[in-house]
Design an enzyme around this catalytic site. Structure first.
Site, PDB file in Angstrom:
ATOM      1  N   PRO A  97      29.575  52.604  42.634  1.00 31.87           N
ATOM      2  CA  PRO A  97      28.353  52.328  43.388  1.00 31.87           C
ATOM      3  C   PRO A  97      27.578  53.607  43.695  1.00 31.87           C
ATOM      4  O   PRO A  97      28.157  54.648  43.996  1.00 31.87           O
ATOM      5  CB  PRO A  97      28.876  51.685  44.675  1.00 31.87           C
ATOM      6  CG  PRO A  97      30.213  51.140  44.321  1.00 31.87           C
ATOM      7  CD  PRO A  97      30.776  52.085  43.312  1.00 31.87           C
ATOM      8  N   ARG A 119      30.393  69.682  52.564  1.00 34.25           N
ATOM      9  CA  ARG A 119      30.617  69.857  51.121  1.00 34.25           C
ATOM     10  C   ARG A 119      29.570  69.135  50.280  1.00 34.25           C
ATOM     11  O   ARG A 119      29.505  69.344  49.067  1.00 34.25           O
ATOM     12  CB  ARG A 119      32.014  69.345  50.729  1.00 34.25           C
ATOM     13  CG  ARG A 119      33.176  70.100  51.341  1.00 34.25           C
ATOM     14  CD  ARG A 119      34.472  69.772  50.622  1.00 34.25           C
ATOM     15  NE  ARG A 119      34.820  68.372  50.697  1.00 34.25           N
ATOM     16  CZ  ARG A 119      35.599  67.851  51.646  1.00 34.25           C
ATOM     17  NH1 ARG A 119      36.066  68.625  52.618  1.00 34.25           N
ATOM     18  NH2 ARG A 119      35.899  66.563  51.641  1.00 34.25           N
ATOM     19  N   ASN A 149      24.874  57.619  37.891  1.00 31.34           N
ATOM     20  CA  ASN A 149      24.473  57.644  36.495  1.00 31.34           C
ATOM     21  C   ASN A 149      23.132  56.958  36.247  1.00 31.34           C
ATOM     22  O   ASN A 149      22.349  57.390  35.399  1.00 31.34           O
ATOM     23  CB  ASN A 149      25.562  56.982  35.643  1.00 31.34           C
ATOM     24  CG  ASN A 149      25.648  57.574  34.262  1.00 31.34           C
ATOM     25  OD1 ASN A 149      25.060  58.607  33.982  1.00 31.34           O
ATOM     26  ND2 ASN A 149      26.380  56.912  33.377  1.00 31.34           N
ATOM     27  N   ARG A 190      30.675  61.110  31.323  1.00 24.82           N
ATOM     28  CA  ARG A 190      29.838  59.975  31.697  1.00 24.82           C
ATOM     29  C   ARG A 190      28.801  59.750  30.600  1.00 24.82           C
ATOM     30  O   ARG A 190      28.378  60.685  29.930  1.00 24.82           O
ATOM     31  CB  ARG A 190      29.113  60.237  33.021  1.00 24.82           C
ATOM     32  CG  ARG A 190      30.034  60.457  34.214  1.00 24.82           C
ATOM     33  CD  ARG A 190      30.882  59.238  34.535  1.00 24.82           C
ATOM     34  NE  ARG A 190      30.080  58.082  34.899  1.00 24.82           N
ATOM     35  CZ  ARG A 190      29.640  57.843  36.129  1.00 24.82           C
ATOM     36  NH1 ARG A 190      29.887  58.686  37.107  1.00 24.82           N
ATOM     37  NH2 ARG A 190      28.946  56.753  36.391  1.00 24.82           N
TER      38      ARG A 190
END
Length: 269
Positions: free
Chosen positions: A2, A121, A162, A258
């Site tokens: 997600p 981070r 993505n 990916r």
């Protein structure tokens, strides 16, 4: 996995359903049982999203940090919930509703200091009012890494996955393999502003739509997209299909494990 708009939508739903209420917290699966016992009977204050991290706030009792990963899902339902179906890691419930979390990559009870360490981070999240795109620009403008890889790095930009990565690069005609240091400031500012608009729309619609009005199925007289991810997009998962703008077949390649999608003509190197 997600993308950030999904996590922000979940945070809103958790807050709407449980915010300010005393909740029952259990772990039917048992893997979160010790922490659930500490939270059971606490007031659920609010949920918060940052990138792909969901934080469920229980006041002084702490935060539950959730990262859905590839397989995690949350199901909301009416009523307190009977016997759990499947491997429910975490159930938050009241007398009139419950939420079941299944299959997350992470589900842990943490304190404020640990939460701040996680946030430190992460790069700026386009869906947050406190986001500072300058932080991302400083990383991008000095990097020899491709802009496509940088946009997927959660330490550079939090919440972009993505689909948004592929689509925002297409919408601004940027070659995905261009090094970050060769992206202009104007290009970055435009892409950031676009991500803010597109991802906010995704929160509201619960799907990702990135095509402009002139390229919708209605405007082009084409059939709507049929895909598990839903939404109308330019290049994502459209490999070998004609580009909606120029007709060139959409390209696909592997980048950092990916799938990458782009139009070789509209995003010329």
């Amino acid at each position: 996995m997600p993308e950030g708009h999904v996590i922000h939508r979940l945070a809103g739903t958790y807050t709407d359903r449980f915010g300010g209420r005393v909740t029952s917290v259990t772990s039917p699966q048992g893997r979160f049982a010790a922490s659930a016992k500490l939270l059971d009977g606490s007031v659920f204050e609010a949920a918060e999203a940052f990138g792909k991290h969901l934080f469920l706030g229980f006041g002084d009792a702490g935060w539950v940090r959730v990262h859905l990963g590839l397989y995690g899902k949350v199901a909301f339902a009416e009523g307190p919930g009977g016997a759990a179906v499947g491997q429910v890691r975490l159930r938050v419930s009241t007398s009139d509703g419950h939420a079941d979390l299944r299959g997350p990559a992470a589900c842990e009870l943490i304190g404020e200091a640990e939460r701040e360490a996680v946030l430190d981070r992460l790069g700026p999240d386009p869906l947050r009012a406190d986001a500072d795109p300058e932080r991302a620009w400083r990383r991008i403008s000095r990097s020899r890494t491709s802009i496509a890889a940088l946009l997927m790095n959660q330490e550079v930009v939090a919440g972009v996955g993505n689909i948004y990565r592929a689509e925002v690069l297409f919408r601004h005609g940027v070659d995905p393999y261009r090094e970050g240091r060769n992206v202009t400031r104007d290009e970055w500012d435009a892409m950031w502003a676009d991500l803010v608009v597109l991802m906010r729309a995704g929160v509201g619609a619960a799907r990702i739509d990135t095509v402009r009005e002139e390229h919708t199925p209605e405007a082009m007289g084409r059939p709507p997209r049929v895909d598990d991810h839903g939404g109308e997009v330019y290049v994502y998962r459209r490999a070998s299909m004609p580009c909606l703008v120029c007709g060139t077949p959409v390209a696909q390649a592997d980048l950092a494990a990916r799938n990458l999608f782009w139009c070789p003509s509209c995003q010329e190197a």
